[in-house]
Design a protein around this motif. Structure first.
Motif, PDB file in Angstrom:
ATOM      1  N   LYS A  46     -10.962 -41.656  25.409  1.00  0.00           N
ATOM      2  CA  LYS A  46      -9.628 -42.341  25.792  1.00  0.00           C
ATOM      3  C   LYS A  46      -9.673 -43.820  25.934  1.00  0.00           C
ATOM      4  O   LYS A  46      -8.356 -44.401  26.231  1.00  0.00           O
ATOM      5  CB  LYS A  46      -9.154 -41.993  27.283  1.00  0.00           C
ATOM      6  N   ASN A  47     -10.758 -44.385  25.681  1.00  0.00           N
ATOM      7  CA  ASN A  47     -10.792 -45.888  25.613  1.00  0.00           C
ATOM      8  C   ASN A  47     -11.038 -46.390  24.183  1.00  0.00           C
ATOM      9  O   ASN A  47     -12.083 -45.938  23.486  1.00  0.00           O
ATOM     10  CB  ASN A  47     -11.937 -46.369  26.336  1.00  0.00           C
TER      11      ASN A  47
ATOM     12  N   LEU B 144       2.349 -51.218  21.929  1.00  0.00           N
ATOM     13  CA  LEU B 144       2.181 -49.748  21.286  1.00  0.00           C
ATOM     14  C   LEU B 144       2.293 -48.725  22.153  1.00  0.00           C
ATOM     15  O   LEU B 144       2.086 -48.405  23.270  1.00  0.00           O
ATOM     16  CB  LEU B 144       0.677 -49.630  20.580  1.00  0.00           C
ATOM     17  N   ASP B 145       2.980 -47.538  21.609  1.00  0.00           N
ATOM     18  CA  ASP B 145       3.216 -46.408  22.290  1.00  0.00           C
ATOM     19  C   ASP B 145       1.836 -45.653  22.585  1.00  0.00           C
ATOM     20  O   ASP B 145       1.140 -45.427  21.713  1.00  0.00           O
ATOM     21  CB  ASP B 145       4.254 -45.414  21.609  1.00  0.00           C
ATOM     22  N   GLY B 146       1.640 -45.072  23.596  1.00  0.00           N
ATOM     23  CA  GLY B 146       0.524 -44.238  24.092  1.00  0.00           C
ATOM     24  C   GLY B 146      -0.737 -45.209  24.722  1.00  0.00           C
ATOM     25  O   GLY B 146      -1.589 -44.790  25.225  1.00  0.00           O
ATOM     26  N   VAL B 147      -0.348 -46.471  24.681  1.00  0.00           N
ATOM     27  CA  VAL B 147      -1.356 -47.342  25.277  1.00  0.00           C
ATOM     28  C   VAL B 147      -0.960 -47.657  26.598  1.00  0.00           C
ATOM     29  O   VAL B 147       0.293 -48.107  26.996  1.00  0.00           O
ATOM     30  CB  VAL B 147      -1.351 -48.655  24.402  1.00  0.00           C
ATOM     31  N   GLU B 148      -1.825 -47.357  27.633  1.00  0.00           N
ATOM     32  CA  GLU B 148      -1.405 -47.429  29.192  1.00  0.00           C
ATOM     33  C   GLU B 148      -1.715 -48.847  29.466  1.00  0.00           C
ATOM     34  O   GLU B 148      -1.172 -49.518  30.320  1.00  0.00           O
ATOM     35  CB  GLU B 148      -1.860 -46.570  29.870  1.00  0.00           C
ATOM     36  N   LYS B 149      -2.891 -49.241  29.356  1.00  0.00           N
ATOM     37  CA  LYS B 149      -3.538 -50.627  29.913  1.00  0.00           C
ATOM     38  C   LYS B 149      -4.459 -51.414  28.715  1.00  0.00           C
ATOM     39  O   LYS B 149      -5.091 -50.586  27.878  1.00  0.00           O
ATOM     40  CB  LYS B 149      -4.677 -50.417  31.135  1.00  0.00           C
ATOM     41  N   VAL B 150      -4.278 -52.561  28.923  1.00  0.00           N
ATOM     42  CA  VAL B 150      -5.350 -53.261  27.965  1.00  0.00           C
ATOM     43  C   VAL B 150      -6.048 -54.213  28.601  1.00  0.00           C
ATOM     44  O   VAL B 150      -5.651 -55.067  29.460  1.00  0.00           O
ATOM     45  CB  VAL B 150      -4.466 -53.886  26.999  1.00  0.00           C
ATOM     46  N   MET B 151      -7.345 -54.214  28.275  1.00  0.00           N
ATOM     47  CA  MET B 151      -8.362 -55.048  28.903  1.00  0.00           C
ATOM     48  C   MET B 151      -9.088 -55.856  27.794  1.00  0.00           C
ATOM     49  O   MET B 151      -9.376 -55.205  26.748  1.00  0.00           O
ATOM     50  CB  MET B 151      -9.501 -54.348  29.800  1.00  0.00           C
TER      51      MET B 151
ATOM     52  N   ASP C 163      -3.549 -40.309  26.045  1.00  0.00           N
ATOM     53  CA  ASP C 163      -4.029 -39.140  25.291  1.00  0.00           C
ATOM     54  C   ASP C 163      -5.075 -39.237  24.275  1.00  0.00           C
ATOM     55  O   ASP C 163      -4.862 -39.916  23.352  1.00  0.00           O
ATOM     56  CB  ASP C 163      -2.853 -38.314  24.790  1.00  0.00           C
ATOM     57  N   SER C 164      -6.278 -38.695  24.465  1.00  0.00           N
ATOM     58  CA  SER C 164      -7.310 -38.866  23.235  1.00  0.00           C
ATOM     59  C   SER C 164      -6.917 -38.582  22.067  1.00  0.00           C
ATOM     60  O   SER C 164      -7.542 -38.974  21.173  1.00  0.00           O
ATOM     61  CB  SER C 164      -8.714 -38.208  23.921  1.00  0.00           C
TER      62      SER C 164
ATOM     63  N   ASP D 277      -6.928 -41.919  16.943  1.00  0.00           N
ATOM     64  CA  ASP D 277      -7.072 -42.012  15.555  1.00  0.00           C
ATOM     65  C   ASP D 277      -5.584 -42.764  15.183  1.00  0.00           C
ATOM     66  O   ASP D 277      -5.900 -43.745  14.684  1.00  0.00           O
ATOM     67  CB  ASP D 277      -7.113 -40.790  14.988  1.00  0.00           C
ATOM     68  N   SER D 278      -4.496 -42.505  15.413  1.00  0.00           N
ATOM     69  CA  SER D 278      -3.384 -42.821  15.203  1.00  0.00           C
ATOM     70  C   SER D 278      -3.091 -44.576  15.559  1.00  0.00           C
ATOM     71  O   SER D 278      -2.750 -45.244  15.033  1.00  0.00           O
ATOM     72  CB  SER D 278      -2.099 -42.025  15.343  1.00  0.00           C
ATOM     73  N   ILE D 279      -3.475 -44.539  16.883  1.00  0.00           N
ATOM     74  CA  ILE D 279      -3.467 -45.986  17.420  1.00  0.00           C
ATOM     75  C   ILE D 279      -4.258 -46.714  17.019  1.00  0.00           C
ATOM     76  O   ILE D 279      -3.996 -47.888  16.497  1.00  0.00           O
ATOM     77  CB  ILE D 279      -3.478 -45.876  19.075  1.00  0.00           C
ATOM     78  N   SER D 280      -5.651 -46.262  16.713  1.00  0.00           N
ATOM     79  CA  SER D 280      -6.328 -47.149  16.097  1.00  0.00           C
ATOM     80  C   SER D 280      -6.083 -47.650  14.499  1.00  0.00           C
ATOM     81  O   SER D 280      -6.272 -48.919  14.329  1.00  0.00           O
ATOM     82  CB  SER D 280      -7.759 -46.561  15.984  1.00  0.00           C
TER      83      SER D 280
END
Lengths: 383, 226
Positions: free
Chosen positions: A51-52, A76-83, A212-213, A217-220
């Protein structure tokens, strides 16, 4: 009936039985150890989250990417937090430490949940420009205490024109898996970025926590496509997958491990098959007598196969158990750096017993055929 | 067929191929053995004694001819059926005892019974009875290397008896024993024939052993003579 036959075969030459089991045991110990070790490179190590998503420079493992990449990912949709974090390599000779310094965004511990610290330390990191949270393993090794100054010579130039950096230790962090990651320190990215002379506004790695894991793929792909033609092309993927890919770039570890295992097992197979064939040859009269008494060819064939299965079962169990016992020893020898890294999971155990069964059948193939086809008249011939 | 007839060997030939040459081991051999008989087979080496014994006990098949035992044609039976038949009809006594060295006397004697449906307790009872018959009740827990040659042969006899077969085939049963012990073993075999009704076929080179049998037949070049 079969147990009597198996026992008769096994105890006829106890030393040989013992040595056969030991040679198989060594093979299965090697199997267990190599498979466990390989798991680091195949992503089956527990703790690497799917999930990361990690986003890093596409063509340079140690390169930098602008903070704007992180800001884009946040939208982006589906991204909750960014570090995000930047990496300073400390000079091991002129520094108090010889690990890695992560100059991280304030939500580092929030996103990267393998890393944990106290609320006080986390708060201090956010509010104090010079704060550093030190890995527990390194603190133990270098006897670093809260309140100590952490001085180091790093790869990035400070605003005073030197490479000297100094931080105040405000707490310690632990890592749930890969205890080796505790050989480092975490500092405030904002303060660090403000103080450095070069590469301002850049980070080494970005980590996005997604909802959601299955979206990984799609977000990457979306991230990589967005920056494909820029000078900051990215390489994105779940943490577990990237770890495998990066290891694969060094060498095809799995192929090497399998090649070693294959050669070991081929040798052991020849040794076992030869030993069993010899054992059956020595039992020619016994087999002849048993056939006289009414034992059928297929019963004796089966008993030889079962004898081989028993031998390999004992050896496999011992080998895998020894692997299990070996793991804490290796971890201890690594000063805890490899804690929680080796993982003898059910799949490896299942594969071990499957391999044992295969070795048993192959090793017993010729001896059992000998027992099957042995003619009583020939076996009991007196001249 | 006489109702008392147990073994009938009819026109049996046994030949072997050796280097393109055909060796005739048994030549149109005929033999009848009634129930309860004690037959000694004598003859020079290579005369076909052991081959005849192997054929009668279903360990080998004739090139031609018939082996009929209790009305069953052994030459027509398949390997698996012959194994079953041997297990319940024939007991074997060998020159060199052929006990399994890692098993004690009781376990050796029990081997034929492992093929039956008898319970462990029933098997133990049969083994004890067999040990009593051969006079070794107190040696059941000894391994073969802890027993004398005569005692080992007694264990082998107990193993041959334990499944209560009709026929006992003995291949030089005294060939590896001293005169005194051989005499004791022959006495035991005689008891098995007279008191337990076993039909015994014994191959021997020893005239003294042959004397203990009810009748003796001589084999020479694959043919029987008196």
């Amino acid at each position: 009936m079969y147990w009597t036959l198996i026992k008769t075969g096994l105890i006829r030459k106890r030393t040989r039985t013992f040595l056969t089991i030991m040679s198989l045991f060594v093979a299965f110990l090697l199997f267990g150890s190599l498979q466990t070790f390989t798991s680091i490179f195949t992503g089956s190590v527990k703790g690497l989250s799917a999930k990361n998503i990690i986003v890093m420079p596409r063509y340079d493992l140690f390169g930098k990417q602008p903070l704007s990449v992180a800001q884009y990912i946040e939208t982006l949709d589906g991204v909750e937090k960014v570090m995000y974090f930047d990496i300073l390599m400390a000079d091991s000779i002129e520094s108090m430490m010889d690990g890695v310094v992560f100059a991280a965004s304030p939500n580092f511990f929030d996103v990267y949940t393998r890393f944990a610290t106290t609320d006080e330390a986390e708060e201090a990191l956010k509010s104090t420009q010079s704060a550093a949270i030190v890995g527990k393993l390194m603190a133990k090794e270098k006897s670093i205490k809260i309140g100590d100054k952490l001085s180091l010579k790093a790869s990035s130039m400070n605003s005073d024109g030197t490479y000297n950096w100094s931080f105040d230790v405000v707490g310690f962090y632990t890592v749930d898996k890969f205890t080796g990651d505790e050989m480092g320190a975490i500092v405030n990215w904002g303060a660090f970025d403000k103080a450095r002379l070069t590469e301002k506004g850049t980070v080494s790695m970005i980590m996005a926590q997604i909802s959601d894991s299955t979206l990984a793929d799609s977000i990457s792909n979306q991230i990589d496509e967005r920056f494909m033609n820029s000078s900051y092309a990215t390489r994105s993927g779940p943490e577990s997958m990237l770890a495998v890919e990066m290891a694969g770039e060094i060498a095809d570890i799995k192929l090497i491990m399998n090649a070693i295992l294959l050669s070991v097992f081929f040798t052991i197979l020849l040794v076992s098959a030869n030993t069993m064939a010899q054992s059956i040859r020595e039992r020619t009269i016994d087999i002849g007598v048993l056939k006289c008494l009414g034992y059928k060819d297929r019963q004796l064939f089966t008993s030889v196969i079962l004898e081989a299965i028993f031998l390999t079962f004992v050896a496999t169990t011992m080998g895998l158990l020894a692997t299990l016992l070996l793991i804490p020893v290796v971890v201890e020898l690594s000063d805890g750096m490899l804690a929680n890294t080796f993982n003898l999971d059910l799949k490896i155990i299942f594969n071990g017993f499957l391999l044992g069964l295969l070795v048993a059948f192959l090793a017993a193939a010729i001896p059992s055929y000998q027992a099957l086809t042995l003619k009583v008249v020939d076996a009991l011939r007196k001249d | 067929m006489s109702s008392n007839l147990l073994i009938e060997v009819k026109g049996v030939n046994k030949t072997y191929k050796k280097g393109g040459e055909t060796l005739i081991v048994l030549d149109e051999l005929n033999l009848e053995v009634p129930k309860g008989d004690y037959l000694a087979l004598m003859g020079p080496s290579g005369s076909g004694k052991s081959t005849l014994l192997n054929l009668i006990s279903g360990l080998d098949s004739p090139t031609s001819g018939s082996i009929i035992i209790n009305g069953k044609h052994l030459e027509k039976m398949k390997s698996s059926a012959l194994s079953d038949w041997r297990a319940s009809n024939v007991g074997f006594i060998f020159q060199f005892y052929n006990l399994l060295p890692v098993l004690n006397a009781k376990k050796n004697i029990e081997l034929p019974l492992l093929l039956t449906n008898l319970s462990s307790a029933q098997r133990n009872e049969h083994v004890s009875t067999a040990l009593n018959v051969v006079g070794l009740a107190d040696r059941g827990n000894h391994k073969p290397n802890e027993l004398s040659g005569g005692q080992q042969q007694r264990v082998a006899i107990a193993r041959a008896l334990v499944s209560d077969p009709d026929i006992l085939v003995c291949d030089e049963p005294t060939g590896d024993l001293d005169r005194q012990t051989a005499s004791e073993i022959l006495d035991l075999i005689k008891v098995l024939n007279r008191e337990h009704g076993k039909t015994i076929i014994m191959v021997t080179h020893d005239p003294a052993a042959a004397e203990s049998a009810k009748r003796t037949l001589h084999l020479d070049k694959g043919k029987l003579g008196n």
